[in-house]
Motif scaffolding. Structure first.
Motif, PDB file in Angstrom:
ATOM      1  N   PHE A 251      -9.494  11.947  14.008  1.00 44.15           N
ATOM      2  CA  PHE A 251      -8.873  11.051  13.038  1.00 44.15           C
ATOM      3  C   PHE A 251      -7.575  10.552  13.659  1.00 44.15           C
TER       4      PHE A 251
ATOM      5  N   VAL B 113      -4.168   8.395  13.753  1.00 44.77           N
ATOM      6  CA  VAL B 113      -3.232   8.006  12.697  1.00 44.77           C
ATOM      7  C   VAL B 113      -1.962   7.410  13.295  1.00 44.77           C
TER       8      VAL B 113
ATOM      9  N   ARG C 233      -5.300   4.060  10.114  1.00 46.17           N
ATOM     10  CA  ARG C 233      -6.056   5.306  10.287  1.00 46.17           C
ATOM     11  C   ARG C 233      -7.479   4.959  10.716  1.00 46.17           C
TER      12      ARG C 233
ATOM     13  N   GLY D 291     -11.133   6.879  11.813  1.00 47.91           N
ATOM     14  CA  GLY D 291     -11.952   8.072  11.987  1.00 47.91           C
ATOM     15  C   GLY D 291     -13.195   7.730  12.784  1.00 47.91           C
TER      16      GLY D 291
ATOM     17  N   LYS E 277     -19.261  13.269   7.649  1.00 48.73           N
ATOM     18  CA  LYS E 277     -18.018  12.707   8.175  1.00 48.73           C
ATOM     19  C   LYS E 277     -17.250  11.936   7.086  1.00 48.73           C
TER      20      LYS E 277
ATOM     21  N   ILE F 103     -13.557  12.838   5.590  1.00 46.67           N
ATOM     22  CA  ILE F 103     -12.423  11.914   5.637  1.00 46.67           C
ATOM     23  C   ILE F 103     -11.904  11.633   4.235  1.00 46.67           C
TER      24      ILE F 103
ATOM     25  N   SER G 158      -9.821  14.580   3.237  1.00 47.27           N
ATOM     26  CA  SER G 158      -8.589  14.613   4.024  1.00 47.27           C
ATOM     27  C   SER G 158      -7.573  13.604   3.504  1.00 47.27           C
TER      28      SER G 158
ATOM     29  N   VAL H 275      -8.659   3.805   5.489  1.00 46.52           N
ATOM     30  CA  VAL H 275      -9.171   4.300   6.767  1.00 46.52           C
ATOM     31  C   VAL H 275     -10.340   3.419   7.199  1.00 46.52           C
TER      32      VAL H 275
ATOM     33  N   ILE I 152     -13.748   3.736   9.618  1.00 48.95           N
ATOM     34  CA  ILE I 152     -14.584   4.695  10.334  1.00 48.95           C
ATOM     35  C   ILE I 152     -15.442   3.951  11.344  1.00 48.95           C
TER      36      ILE I 152
ATOM     37  N   ASN J  73      -3.502  11.934  17.283  1.00 49.53           N
ATOM     38  CA  ASN J  73      -4.866  12.417  17.103  1.00 49.53           C
ATOM     39  C   ASN J  73      -4.803  13.627  16.165  1.00 49.53           C
TER      40      ASN J  73
ATOM     41  N   ALA K 293      -9.156  16.272  11.442  1.00 50.50           N
ATOM     42  CA  ALA K 293      -9.428  16.466  10.018  1.00 50.50           C
ATOM     43  C   ALA K 293     -10.614  17.417   9.855  1.00 50.50           C
TER      44      ALA K 293
END
Length: 347
Positions: free
Chosen positions: A154, A156, A161, A163, A186, A190, A193, A262, A264, A285, A288
């Protein structure tokens, strides 16, 4: 709840021939950092002192042999080994790789046992760390095994963000990894998280397609139609605000990512190339999905500049900040979920 300086940050030293030690020392040259936490570097105090002298650093180090000997508000160096190690900055060295893993495994054990509160890992060389004792591609896979989680890479940087559905997987194997089970795991990881680690009550999640133009309705690959879309639909029906799949090529350039909490990506470079382009050397890095907190800078060993005193420590410093922020957020999340009335007030 712990006071700031009582939060113990375990730090694995990384590859001693790289820039890891330099960015660690530069981060804590600012004594204000010691008001936020107490660092413990897992290494050997004589070796860290040697590197400190080479870099003309003036930080004060406190050598210890056990965690209970640490002094709060000091830069503690826990002696994980006693023998000397030859340091040759910029060189790929299997012996140095073994000491990087000794540091990392000792720091992970301390994290697992609650002797440190969070872990920040300096960069390793994935090629010189392999041995009979350590057969993992890198930090994340080992942490996943030791901390019994569903580890997810993940990336950031403030509100950016990213993932990954797959991380260190060869490109020609990515499609076969994208199963309904993996995508569900996944995205659920996320989603949790974002709630517990970033204090976002109703996260909005964007998923990028695997193929160009997100498959163009099956014309350029069918993974979007057969796996990704149906899985997203099921998750949305379960109450997770997940959308997509979106074509990856213009998603970041158009600023569309700013509408989501986020993004992905399907595979490593699809997510990390735009992330590193936009994060300006301050990306972190975060792993999560674990029951403990681990962060790291988003760069590697940078052998080409090691030992020269010119390494940018911004990403490592941000990794420390993020670990502390998540530590506080998780504590708050636990308190709020214990008391539903507080949760309602928070909303």
């Amino acid at each position: 709840m712990k006071k700031a300086e009582n939060i113990i940050v375990g730090i694995s030293i990384g590859d001693l021939n790289g820039i890891g030690s330099e960015v660690i020392l530069k981060t804590f040259e600012d004594t204000r950092m010691l008001e936020l936490c107490t660092p413990v570097i897992f290494a050997n105090v004589k070796i860290v002192s040697f590197i400190k002298r080479n870099l003309n650093s003036e930080v004060a180090l406190h050598g210890i042999d056990r965690i209970d000997q640490l002094i709060k508000g000091k830069i503690n160096v826990l002696n994980v080994w006693r023998e000397g190690v030859d340091i040759n900055f910029g060189q790929n060295d299997e012996t140095v790789g073994k000491y990087a893993i000794k540091s990392f495994m000792a720091a992970t054990a301390a994290l697992k046992d609650g002797l440190v509160d969070v872990l920040v890992t300096a960069p390793i060389n994935k090629y010189n760390i392999q041995s009979d004792e350590f057969k993992f591609p890198g930090h994340t896979d080992y942490l996943d095994k030791e901390l019994s989680g569903d580890a997810l890479m993940f990336m950031v940087q403030d509100n950016l963000r990213v993932g990954l559905l797959t991380d260190h997987v060869p490109v020609n194997d990515v499609a076969k990894h994208l199963t309904e089970k993996l995508i569900t795991q996944k995205i659920e990881t996320i989603n949790l998280s974002l709630k517990q680690d970033f204090k976002i009550n109703k996260p909005k999640i964007a998923v990028l397609g695997l193929n160009p133009h997100a498959g163009d309705s099956g014309i350029i690959g069918n993974e979007e139609e057969t796996v990704i879309k149906p899985t997203i639909k099921k998750l949305f029906e379960k109450g997770i605000f997940v959308f997509g799949p979106y074509p990856a090529d213009g998603f970041f350039g158009s600023g569309q990512y700013e509408k989501f909490d986020v993004v992905i990506a399907s595979y490593h470079d699809q997510g990390l190339i735009p992330f590193k382009t936009l994060s300006f050397g301050l990306g972190v890095n975060y792993t999560a999905g674990l029951n403990k907190i681990r962060t790291s800078p988003d760069h590697g060993t940078a052998y080409e500049i090691a030992g020269k005193g010119v390494a940018d420590f911004g990403s490592f410093k941000e990794a420390v900040y993020l670990a502390l922020d998540i530590f506080h957020a998780r504590n708050e999340y636990v308190e709020l979920t214990k008391d539903p009335l507080k949760t309602k007030e928070k909303k």
